[in-house]
Design an enzyme around this catalytic site. Structure first.
Site, short mmCIF file in Angstrom:
data_model
loop_
_atom_site.label_atom_id
_atom_site.label_comp_id
_atom_site.label_asym_id
_atom_site.label_seq_id
_atom_site.Cartn_x
_atom_site.Cartn_y
_atom_site.Cartn_z
N ASP A 103 -0.20 1.36 6.01
CA ASP A 103 0.26 0.02 5.64
C ASP A 103 1.63 -0.18 6.32
O ASP A 103 1.69 -0.53 7.49
CB ASP A 103 0.31 -0.06 4.11
CG ASP A 103 0.74 -1.40 3.57
OD1 ASP A 103 0.60 -2.39 4.28
OD2 ASP A 103 1.23 -1.46 2.42
N THR A 104 2.73 0.08 5.62
CA THR A 104 4.04 -0.02 6.29
C THR A 104 4.22 1.11 7.30
O THR A 104 5.01 1.01 8.24
CB THR A 104 5.19 0.09 5.27
OG1 THR A 104 5.15 1.39 4.66
CG2 THR A 104 5.10 -0.99 4.21
N GLY A 105 3.52 2.21 7.09
CA GLY A 105 3.64 3.37 7.98
C GLY A 105 4.66 4.40 7.51
O GLY A 105 4.78 5.47 8.09
N THR A 107 4.66 6.30 4.86
CA THR A 107 4.04 7.54 4.38
C THR A 107 3.65 8.44 5.56
O THR A 107 3.95 9.63 5.57
CB THR A 107 2.79 7.22 3.53
OG1 THR A 107 3.18 6.35 2.47
CG2 THR A 107 2.18 8.48 2.95
N LEU A 108 3.00 7.85 6.54
CA LEU A 108 2.58 8.64 7.70
C LEU A 108 3.79 9.17 8.46
O LEU A 108 3.81 10.31 8.92
CB LEU A 108 1.70 7.79 8.63
CG LEU A 108 1.16 8.51 9.86
CD1 LEU A 108 0.31 9.71 9.46
CD2 LEU A 108 0.34 7.56 10.74
N ASP A 159 -8.27 3.18 -3.66
CA ASP A 159 -8.39 2.79 -5.06
C ASP A 159 -7.60 1.53 -5.39
O ASP A 159 -6.75 1.08 -4.63
CB ASP A 159 -7.86 3.91 -5.96
CG ASP A 159 -6.33 3.97 -5.93
OD1 ASP A 159 -5.77 3.98 -4.82
OD2 ASP A 159 -5.70 3.97 -7.00
N ARG A 165 -12.80 4.19 -5.88
CA ARG A 165 -12.71 5.15 -4.75
C ARG A 165 -14.07 5.50 -4.17
O ARG A 165 -14.19 5.78 -2.99
CB ARG A 165 -12.05 6.45 -5.21
CG ARG A 165 -10.57 6.36 -5.41
CD ARG A 165 -9.96 7.75 -5.52
NE ARG A 165 -8.64 7.71 -6.12
CZ ARG A 165 -7.52 7.43 -5.47
NH1 ARG A 165 -7.55 7.15 -4.19
NH2 ARG A 165 -6.35 7.41 -6.09
P1 5GP Z 1 2.46 2.99 3.65
O1 5GP Z 1 3.04 1.65 3.29
O2 5GP Z 1 3.45 4.08 3.46
O3 5GP Z 1 1.85 3.00 5.04
O4 5GP Z 1 1.26 3.24 2.67
C1 5GP Z 1 1.55 3.71 1.39
C2 5GP Z 1 0.33 3.88 0.57
O5 5GP Z 1 0.06 2.64 -0.05
C3 5GP Z 1 -0.96 4.27 1.24
O6 5GP Z 1 -1.10 5.63 1.50
C4 5GP Z 1 -1.93 3.83 0.16
O7 5GP Z 1 -1.97 4.80 -0.85
C5 5GP Z 1 -1.27 2.59 -0.40
N1 5GP Z 1 -1.87 1.36 0.11
C6 5GP Z 1 -1.33 0.45 0.94
N2 5GP Z 1 -2.17 -0.59 1.12
C7 5GP Z 1 -3.26 -0.31 0.38
C8 5GP Z 1 -4.49 -1.01 0.14
O8 5GP Z 1 -4.78 -2.11 0.64
N3 5GP Z 1 -5.36 -0.40 -0.69
C9 5GP Z 1 -5.11 0.79 -1.29
N4 5GP Z 1 -6.05 1.30 -2.07
N5 5GP Z 1 -3.98 1.49 -1.08
C10 5GP Z 1 -3.07 0.93 -0.26
#
Ligand code: 5GP
Length: 177
Positions: A103-105, A107-108, A159, A165
């Site tokens: 999503d925002t990236g 976490t990765l 989820d 899931r």
């Molecule tokens: P990030 O923003 O760090 O890339 O993503 C953080 C986390 O948000 C992801 O690993 C996931 O757990 C959760 N996430 C973000 N968007 C979604 C979505 O549309 N659906 C679900 N189930 N989780 C999401």
């Protein structure tokens, strides 16, 4: 909690075909390696990883990490926390991170930083879906299943409040908060 089934965004068939393509590409790219270590991110990646790993044709190990982030869609970098570490060392190994969603990236990004510090021989990332319009962290995804719009998606490991899931497709819902 929504009571209706999520609307289909990516069907089971499309996911199956795409996973087979990714597995083929990864198997070709790593064809001359002795072994790769696939690092799945819990909980969301467990179904994608299971299907991807079984469709691959090269020697592979599987390990898992648990991360937790807070808030809808995660994840200021400071809000990502390691809650379960790998079982084995990855030093000198070829590591492929397997994520459900970027999503925002943040976490990765956190994950790649953390693993890179452990001196793997190589480090790449694979994600089932990405909301590219929301990705702000500087991350490169080497293998991506699908780009998706900025909607909350569930199914295939993903989820909403720990539900949906095991849905066999990726669907969209409107979170009720
Ligand atoms: P990030 O923003 O760090 O890339 O993503 C953080 C986390 O948000 C992801 O690993 C996931 O757990 C959760 N996430 C973000 N968007 C979604 C979505 O549309 N659906 C679900 N189930 N989780 C999401």
């Amino acid at each position: 909690m929504p009571t209706t089934l999520p609307e289909v965004l990516i069907s089971e068939d499309r996911i199956r075909v795409r996973i087979a393509e990714l597995a083929g590409q990864i198997s070709r790219d790593y064809g001359d390696r002795d072994e790769i270590v696939m690092v799945g991110v819990l909980k969301g990646a467990f179904i994608f990883l299971a299907d991807l790993a079984r469709a691959m044709t090269i020697p592979r190990r599987v390990d898992f990490m648990g991360l937790s982030s807070y808030g809808r869609g995660g994840a200021q970098q400071s809000g990502v926390r390691l809650v379960m570490d790998l079982r084995e060392s990855i030093e000198g190994q070829h590591v492929l991170v397997v994520e459900d969603i970027v999503d925002t990236g943040h976490t990765l990004h956190y994950l790649l930083d953390t693993l890179f510090a452990r001196h793997p021989a190589s480090l790449k990332a694979c994600a089932l879906v990405q909301k590219r319009s929301r990705t702000v962290a500087d991350v490169s995804i080497d293998y991506l299943g699908f780009e998706i719009p900025d909607r909350w998606v569930v199914g295939f490991g993903l989820d909403y409040k720990d539900r949906f899931r095991t849905l066999p497709y990726i669907g969209t819902i409107t979170p009720d908060e």
